[in-house]
Design a protein around this motif. Structure first.
Motif, PDB file in Angstrom:
ATOM      1  N   LYS A 181       0.833  -1.205   0.000  1.00  0.00           N
ATOM      2  CA  LYS A 181       0.000   0.000   0.000  1.00  0.00           C
ATOM      3  C   LYS A 181       0.872   1.260   0.000  1.00  0.00           C
ATOM      4  O   LYS A 181       1.853   1.342   0.738  1.00  0.00           O
ATOM      5  N   VAL A 184      -0.566   7.439   0.563  1.00  0.00           N
ATOM      6  CA  VAL A 184      -0.943   8.655  -0.166  1.00  0.00           C
ATOM      7  C   VAL A 184      -1.473   9.757   0.752  1.00  0.00           C
ATOM      8  O   VAL A 184      -1.350  10.939   0.452  1.00  0.00           O
ATOM      9  N   GLU A 188      -6.309   7.793   3.838  1.00  0.00           N
ATOM     10  CA  GLU A 188      -6.300   6.579   3.031  1.00  0.00           C
ATOM     11  C   GLU A 188      -5.433   5.475   3.628  1.00  0.00           C
ATOM     12  O   GLU A 188      -5.606   4.305   3.294  1.00  0.00           O
ATOM     13  N   THR A 189      -4.494   5.835   4.487  1.00  0.00           N
ATOM     14  CA  THR A 189      -3.561   4.845   5.013  1.00  0.00           C
ATOM     15  C   THR A 189      -4.025   4.228   6.322  1.00  0.00           C
ATOM     16  O   THR A 189      -3.843   3.038   6.557  1.00  0.00           O
ATOM     17  N   ALA A 208      -6.932   9.498  -4.405  1.00  0.00           N
ATOM     18  CA  ALA A 208      -5.859   8.504  -4.286  1.00  0.00           C
ATOM     19  C   ALA A 208      -5.640   7.753  -5.586  1.00  0.00           C
ATOM     20  O   ALA A 208      -4.522   7.307  -5.887  1.00  0.00           O
ATOM     21  N   ARG A 215      -4.335   2.323  -4.497  1.00  0.00           N
ATOM     22  CA  ARG A 215      -3.264   2.612  -3.535  1.00  0.00           C
ATOM     23  C   ARG A 215      -2.213   1.503  -3.438  1.00  0.00           C
ATOM     24  O   ARG A 215      -1.350   1.536  -2.554  1.00  0.00           O
TER      25      ARG A 215
END
Length: 281
Positions: A181, A184, A188-189, A208, A215
């Motif tokens: 992954k 970003v 999103e993480t 993303a 991702r």
């Protein structure tokens, strides 16, 4: 005192006679008369403990997933001749039953409320350790099965990466290859199980896609941290997918800006974060 000793001896003898030898090798040694049954039972118990040590549950309170908490692969099986080699297995299921409103822009249509039940997460997760520093992680997933009117959908590969952790003995340098992954943004993480609302903002999801498809398009990463306060990630790999060129509402951006004639589908991405102040750059 003699009667008590005799009674204990009888109980012990009865327990030995009634006990079963589980290990087939130990059982064969007993059947051939090489060892006594008492010796066989002791050896059988010792081998059982050794097996439990090599195949065990990682986290004892794993049923906490019933409370909605996200879990990880929780069954770990180690090689007998190499403690650094292992296989981790896990299944992740998360269902939801929700109500949502369809707000039509068309004034001739009445807005409607709908109920929907679906599997938000459905994954089989595998982790394999090859040595102290090298491991592989992969999952097969079919997320959002039966979501609204999308039907059963299909299984596909999610994460699938080779990780080389601390090859130089420091957390400053680590490597990931294949489908790791990309960091970003914080939104999103961070795992969806740790956010206030498990569905991320659509605008963040779509943004993303302009960095890396889902991702985790095929990439190679160098990443690390300093005392878990300063983190960085340098990645190079496959980038965007034209089928994802739309905004959060669903409008095709190629229709708005014209046909994309030429596009470089490789990218180089650099990120850093300062965790001490809970900020993301």
């Amino acid at each position: 005192m003699k009667k008590l000793t005799l009674a204990l001896a009888l109980v012990s003898a009865t327990s030995v006679i009634g006990a079963e030898i589980e290990n087939p090798i130990v059982k064969k040694l007993y059947e051939k008369g090489i060892i006594t049954k008492e010796e066989a039972l002791k050896l059988d118990k010792k081998e059982e403990k050794k097996f439990v040590k090599h195949a065990n549950v990682i986290k004892k309170d794993s049923p906490e997933f019933l409370l909605g908490k996200e879990t990880h692969p929780n069954m770990k099986i180690r090689a007998f001749d190499n403690p650094d080699m292992y296989v981790k297995l896990g299944i992740r299921l998360q269902s939801t039953f929700e109500n949502y409103k369809v707000d039509y822009n068309d004034p001739t249509k009445d807005d409607i409320n709908l109920w929907d039940a679906y599997l938000r997460r459905m994954r089989f997760e595998v982790g394999v350790g090859f040595s102290k520093h090298v491991s592989f992680t992969m999952d097969i997933r079919n997320d959002k099965a039966n979501y609204q009117d999308k039907g059963e959908q299909n299984f596909n590969v999610g994460d699938a990466y080779l990780k080389i952790k601390k090859p130089f003995g420091t957390s400053l340098v680590n490597f990931k290859f294949y489908r790791g992954k990309i960091d970003v943004s914080r939104t999103e993480t961070v795992k969806s199980a740790w956010v206030v609302h498990y569905d991320r903002p659509h605008v963040a999801d779509e943004a993303a896609q302009f960095v890396s498809h889902n991702r985790r398009a095929t990439n190679a990463q160098i990443y690390g941290n300093w005392k878990k306060k300063i983190h960085y990630q340098f990645a190079i790999g496959d980038g965007i997918y034209s089928g994802k060129f739309h905004d959060a509402v669903g409008n095709d951006l190629q229709d708005a800006s014209g046909k994309i004639i030429e596009q470089d589908y490789m990218y180089i991405y650099i990120s850093n974060s300062w965790m001490g102040g809970n900020k993301k750059n």
